[in-house]
Design a protein around this motif. Structure first.
Motif, PDB file in Angstrom:
ATOM      1  N   UNK A   1       0.835  -1.211   0.000  1.00 58.80           N
ATOM      2  CA  UNK A   1       0.000   0.000   0.000  1.00 58.80           C
ATOM      3  C   UNK A   1       0.860   1.248   0.000  1.00 58.80           C
ATOM      4  N   UNK A   2       1.934   1.243   0.795  1.00 59.08           N
ATOM      5  CA  UNK A   2       2.818   2.414   0.879  1.00 59.08           C
ATOM      6  C   UNK A   2       3.489   2.684  -0.460  1.00 59.08           C
ATOM      7  N   UNK A   3       3.897   1.633  -1.164  1.00 57.03           N
ATOM      8  CA  UNK A   3       4.536   1.807  -2.474  1.00 57.03           C
ATOM      9  C   UNK A   3       3.535   2.255  -3.529  1.00 57.03           C
ATOM     10  N   UNK A   4       2.248   2.091  -3.272  1.00 55.25           N
ATOM     11  CA  UNK A   4       1.222   2.504  -4.226  1.00 55.25           C
ATOM     12  C   UNK A   4       0.739   3.922  -3.963  1.00 55.25           C
ATOM     13  N   UNK A   5       1.291   4.600  -2.953  1.00 53.36           N
ATOM     14  CA  UNK A   5       0.895   5.966  -2.630  1.00 53.36           C
ATOM     15  C   UNK A   5       2.052   6.932  -2.881  1.00 53.36           C
ATOM     16  N   UNK A   6       1.726   8.133  -3.312  1.00 56.86           N
ATOM     17  CA  UNK A   6       2.737   9.195  -3.444  1.00 56.86           C
ATOM     18  C   UNK A   6       2.056  10.537  -3.179  1.00 56.86           C
ATOM     19  N   UNK A   7       2.851  11.487  -2.731  1.00 59.01           N
ATOM     20  CA  UNK A   7       2.336  12.814  -2.368  1.00 59.01           C
ATOM     21  C   UNK A   7       2.830  13.872  -3.353  1.00 59.01           C
ATOM     22  N   UNK A   8       1.973  14.804  -3.647  1.00 57.35           N
ATOM     23  CA  UNK A   8       2.321  15.980  -4.445  1.00 57.35           C
ATOM     24  C   UNK A   8       2.146  17.202  -3.544  1.00 57.35           C
ATOM     25  N   UNK A   9       3.242  17.881  -3.237  1.00 57.86           N
ATOM     26  CA  UNK A   9       3.205  19.015  -2.309  1.00 57.86           C
ATOM     27  C   UNK A   9       2.554  20.238  -2.955  1.00 57.86           C
ATOM     28  N   UNK A  10       2.287  21.243  -2.114  1.00 58.00           N
ATOM     29  CA  UNK A  10       1.681  22.489  -2.590  1.00 58.00           C
ATOM     30  C   UNK A  10       2.594  23.191  -3.580  1.00 58.00           C
ATOM     31  N   UNK A  11       2.012  23.678  -4.669  1.00 59.54           N
ATOM     32  CA  UNK A  11       2.792  24.362  -5.691  1.00 59.54           C
ATOM     33  C   UNK A  11       3.495  23.423  -6.648  1.00 59.54           C
ATOM     34  N   UNK A  12       3.262  22.132  -6.546  1.00 58.44           N
ATOM     35  CA  UNK A  12       3.899  21.145  -7.408  1.00 58.44           C
ATOM     36  C   UNK A  12       2.837  20.402  -8.223  1.00 58.44           C
ATOM     37  N   UNK A  13       3.296  19.760  -9.296  1.00 55.54           N
ATOM     38  CA  UNK A  13       2.446  18.901 -10.102  1.00 55.54           C
ATOM     39  C   UNK A  13       3.247  17.650 -10.458  1.00 55.54           C
ATOM     40  N   UNK A  14       2.518  16.584 -10.784  1.00 58.15           N
ATOM     41  CA  UNK A  14       3.177  15.309 -11.090  1.00 58.15           C
ATOM     42  C   UNK A  14       2.778  14.828 -12.477  1.00 58.15           C
ATOM     43  N   UNK A  15       3.751  14.222 -13.134  1.00 59.74           N
ATOM     44  CA  UNK A  15       3.528  13.554 -14.419  1.00 59.74           C
ATOM     45  C   UNK A  15       3.823  12.070 -14.213  1.00 59.74           C
TER      46      UNK A  15
ATOM     47  N   UNK B   1       2.945   2.220 -21.264  1.00 64.96           N
ATOM     48  CA  UNK B   1       2.273   3.203 -22.106  1.00 64.96           C
ATOM     49  C   UNK B   1       3.033   4.529 -22.230  1.00 64.96           C
ATOM     50  N   UNK B   2       4.161   4.661 -21.562  1.00 68.65           N
ATOM     51  CA  UNK B   2       4.952   5.879 -21.649  1.00 68.65           C
ATOM     52  C   UNK B   2       4.422   6.970 -20.741  1.00 68.65           C
ATOM     53  N   UNK B   3       4.747   8.224 -21.076  1.00 65.88           N
ATOM     54  CA  UNK B   3       4.329   9.372 -20.267  1.00 65.88           C
ATOM     55  C   UNK B   3       2.844   9.632 -20.495  1.00 65.88           C
ATOM     56  N   UNK B   4       2.090   9.734 -19.396  1.00 68.59           N
ATOM     57  CA  UNK B   4       0.654   9.965 -19.490  1.00 68.59           C
ATOM     58  C   UNK B   4       0.376  11.462 -19.708  1.00 68.59           C
ATOM     59  N   UNK B   5      -0.712  11.734 -20.406  1.00 66.87           N
ATOM     60  CA  UNK B   5      -1.074  13.124 -20.695  1.00 66.87           C
ATOM     61  C   UNK B   5      -1.723  13.819 -19.500  1.00 66.87           C
ATOM     62  N   UNK B   6      -2.123  13.068 -18.522  1.00 69.59           N
ATOM     63  CA  UNK B   6      -2.801  13.649 -17.356  1.00 69.59           C
ATOM     64  C   UNK B   6      -1.773  14.243 -16.397  1.00 69.59           C
ATOM     65  N   UNK B   7      -2.057  15.460 -15.936  1.00 68.68           N
ATOM     66  CA  UNK B   7      -1.208  16.123 -14.940  1.00 68.68           C
ATOM     67  C   UNK B   7      -1.882  15.979 -13.581  1.00 68.68           C
TER      68      UNK B   7
ATOM     69  N   UNK C   1       4.583  17.290 -22.144  1.00 69.74           N
ATOM     70  CA  UNK C   1       5.401  17.602 -23.330  1.00 69.74           C
ATOM     71  C   UNK C   1       6.784  18.092 -22.924  1.00 69.74           C
ATOM     72  N   UNK C   2       6.850  18.925 -21.873  1.00 69.70           N
ATOM     73  CA  UNK C   2       8.151  19.414 -21.411  1.00 69.70           C
ATOM     74  C   UNK C   2       9.026  18.252 -20.959  1.00 69.70           C
ATOM     75  N   UNK C   3       8.446  17.328 -20.194  1.00 66.37           N
ATOM     76  CA  UNK C   3       9.224  16.185 -19.702  1.00 66.37           C
ATOM     77  C   UNK C   3       9.665  15.283 -20.863  1.00 66.37           C
ATOM     78  N   UNK C   4       8.815  15.116 -21.840  1.00 62.48           N
ATOM     79  CA  UNK C   4       9.138  14.230 -22.969  1.00 62.48           C
ATOM     80  C   UNK C   4      10.176  14.841 -23.898  1.00 62.48           C
TER      81      UNK C   4
END
Length: 272
Positions: free
Chosen positions: A23-37, A43-49, A105-108
């Motif tokens: 369960x712990x490995x299936x969770x991740x946090x995104x802090x304030x002012x940050x975004x995750x890709x 399937x490669x890099x997902x389009x959802x931010x 797109x920036x990451x890719x």
């Protein structure tokens, strides 16, 4: 019996530990002012931010890449040439952040270190282009115009890479040693020229004053000569009497002056 109970408790604890790790490995946090890709191994890099908060992912299959989307400062020094071929040292301060929707797109296409790869190159390009339109004097007197032109061109250029520039300002602008010395020599020459012009103007004024004084004296002499020719010596006698009257009046008002009648040399007869 007790051994079986402890064995059951141990298995239960191990199962809970394994489940907790999964369960712990299936969770991740995104802090304030940050975004995750999300990078998916299949399937490669997902389009959802992914926005702020705690989120789930598939362990081993998916990996979150966290981006800081807050405005960050960066100073970029550039050495370029002006329109009149003078070396110019410029430092540009930029506040930048990525466009959230374009993070995949920036990451890719660029990578996580997009600021290191993009900002120095486009800043140098824009600064060289803008500064070349102005000569050294205009860079000093029209600094606001130069800064605004750099900001407009750089903002437009950065937008093609998915970057937003919140502020662009020129914090440092100096010229080469030779140009600085030439400017100082020019200032000294201008000051000396102003001093020389003042001296010339002063001499001209003194000359005019002397001419006016001489003309006045000449006119006075002419008037006196005409008066003498008309009235004879009577005018001179009149002026003598007026002068004697004025002298007598001034002497009478002074306490340090004593008048002695003619023929008397002392005021008191002192014993010999």
């Amino acid at each position: 019996m007790a051994a079986k109970v402890f064995e059951s408790i141990g298995k239960l604890g191990l199962g809970l530990a394994v489940a907790g790790g999964v369960v712990n490995s299936a969770l991740y946090n995104v802090d304030a002012g940050h975004r995750a890709v999300i990078f998916d191994r299949f399937r490669g890099v997902q389009d959802v931010v992914v926005g702020e908060g705690t989120h789930f992912l598939i362990p081993w299959v998916q990996k979150p890449i966290i981006f800081d989307c807050r405005s960050r400062p960066r100073n970029i020094p550039v050495i370029t040439g002006s329109k009149d071929l003078q070396n110019v040292n410029i430092t540009l301060r930029i506040l930048f952040r990525p466009v959230t929707a374009q993070l995949p797109r920036i990451f890719t296409s660029i990578g996580e270190d997009y600021d290191e790869r993009v900002l120095p190159s486009i800043t140098t390009e824009i600064l060289k282009s803008v500064v070349a339109r102005f000569d050294a004097g205009e860079l000093i007197t029209q600094r606001e115009l130069v800064s605004r032109q750099v900001s407009e061109d750089l903002t437009e250029r950065a937008a093609t890479f998915g970057l937003i520039l919140d502020d662009v300002s020129l914090t440092h602008l100096t010229f080469g040693k030779e140009f600085t010395e030439a400017v100082e020599m020019k200032q000294v020459a201008q000051q000396e020229a102003e001093r020389a012009r003042f001296i010339v103007e002063k001499a001209e004024q003194q000359k005019k004053a002397a001419v006016i004084s001489a003309e006045g004296d000449s006119k006075a002499a002419e008037l006196i000569a005409n008066s003498l020719a008309t009235a004879g010596g009577g005018l001179i006698e009149l002026r003598k009497l007026e002068a004697a009257e004025d002298i007598a009046y001034q002497l009478s008002r002074s306490r340090n002056i004593t008048y002695l009648p003619s023929g008397q040399s002392v005021l008191l007869q002192l014993p010999q």
